[in-house]
Design an enzyme around this catalytic site. Structure first.
Site, PDB file in Angstrom:
ATOM      1  N   LYS A  61       0.840  -1.196   0.000  1.00 26.73           N
ATOM      2  CA  LYS A  61       0.000   0.000   0.000  1.00 26.73           C
ATOM      3  C   LYS A  61       0.879   1.251   0.000  1.00 26.73           C
ATOM      4  CE  LYS A  61      -4.019  -2.018   2.297  1.00 26.73           C
ATOM      5  NZ  LYS A  61      -4.934  -1.940   3.454  1.00 26.73           N
ATOM      6  N   HIS A 111      -7.740 -13.091   2.706  1.00 28.70           N
ATOM      7  CA  HIS A 111      -6.620 -12.848   3.619  1.00 28.70           C
ATOM      8  C   HIS A 111      -6.336 -14.012   4.563  1.00 28.70           C
ATOM      9  CE1 HIS A 111      -5.430  -9.039   2.324  1.00 28.70           C
ATOM     10  NE2 HIS A 111      -5.588  -8.311   3.409  1.00 28.70           N
TER      11      HIS A 111
END
Length: 307
Positions: A182, A253
């Site tokens: 990110k 995830h």
């Protein structure tokens, strides 16, 4: 041409979203997924205001923002999603004030909902191994899928990060993968022997078949020789979890959560796990200490004679 302030008073709040998105794209360096989510969140926010006759920032009051958040909660959205919506709205209004497109920020007194610490589902070591074994086979896609599962478990990468890996992202001699997370932040994650072996097998035996004589430096390819999508990677995880007869709820995830939890269970320190996961704030990583505590409580309850 009207000045900026009068321009903001003419009922075009919705049109400032594009300007805001350009701003955070350049200034904040947020990931593409986050940018898309913020755009959706703000479109939803403005669509909530419009039926109430609110079209300019000067008309927005704190109660409007609070009511919008309460409406999301009534829709049974997760605390994480609600907090992301509020973050987008707060950033948007701060941007309007900073750019003299508004005089006041109505979100200053709106509190962020407390994030409920939900314990993420994780797999046992036996379940992970059964998933990896379920991908065994000689077909190109099986060899690829086994390498994908090994890399997921060995590195804790996000699905989008794994999809973006290039052939140059792996250092086989030293044994690490270079990931871009990110905010375009790069990090280095060690790779174990099993993952390196699965990758080398994929590169030698499967990738050339999938490549189909095309020029492509993306590491994991689809059956058409193109970059494998996040949706396809998610489908790979679900398919082999089902094949391995794992009954737990599997999410994108899950392998990332499992990677972090297993490291902590075997004595890794929290800071190292934070670095490998690419978390900006260690409080995000701390949820895995809760997972480990829950596991210990479960073991104690199962085996202690007076539990």
């Amino acid at each position: 041409m009207p000045d900026t302030h009068s321009y903001s008073e003419q009922g075009i709040l919705k049109e400032f979203i594009d300007e805001f998105m350009n701003y955070i794209s350049v200034e904040r360096g947020l990931s593409q997924n986050t940018l898309l989510a913020y755009r959706r969140d703000l479109a939803k926010y403005v669509d909530y205001l419009l039926p109430k006759g609110i079209t300019t920032s000067s008309q927005v009051r704190r109660e409007h923002v609070s009511d919008f958040m309460f409406g999301l909660k009534k829709q049974e959205m997760s605390a994480t999603t609600i907090c992301r919506n509020l973050a987008a709205v707060k950033m948007f209004h701060r941007f309007l004030v900073r750019e003299n497109l508004a005089q006041e920020d109505p979100t200053t007194l709106v509190e962020t909902p407390k994030l409920w610490k939900r314990i993420p589902a994780v797999l046992t070591q036996a379940e992970i191994e059964s998933m990896i074994m379920a991908a065994s086979g000689k077909k190109a896609q099986q060899v690829r899928d086994q390498a994908i599962l090994e890399i997921f478990y060995a590195s804790g990468l996000r699905v989008s990060e794994l999809a973006d890996l290039k052939t140059t992202s792996i250092n086989y001699e030293v044994g690490f993968v270079r990931a871009v997370g990110k905010g375009s932040k790069e990090r280095i994650i060690p790779l174990g022997k099993k993952a390196r072996e699965a990758l080398q097998k994929y590169l030698l035996k499967a990738r050339p078949q999938l490549l189909k004589n095309q020029a492509n430096d993306i590491l994991f390819l689809s059956r058409l020789g193109k970059k494998i999508s996040r949706q396809s990677l998610w489908a790979v995880i679900k398919f082999y979890a089902c094949k391995a007869k794992i009954k737990k709820t599997i999410k994108p995830h899950t392998l990332r959560h499992t990677f972090a939890t297993h490291l902590l269970e075997h004595g890794a320190d929290l800071r190292s796990v934070q670095e490998m996961l690419g978390h900006a704030d260690i409080s995000t990583t701390q949820i895995y200490t809760h997972v480990d505590k829950e596991r210990l409580k479960s073991v104690h309850k199962q085996f202690h004679p007076r539990s």
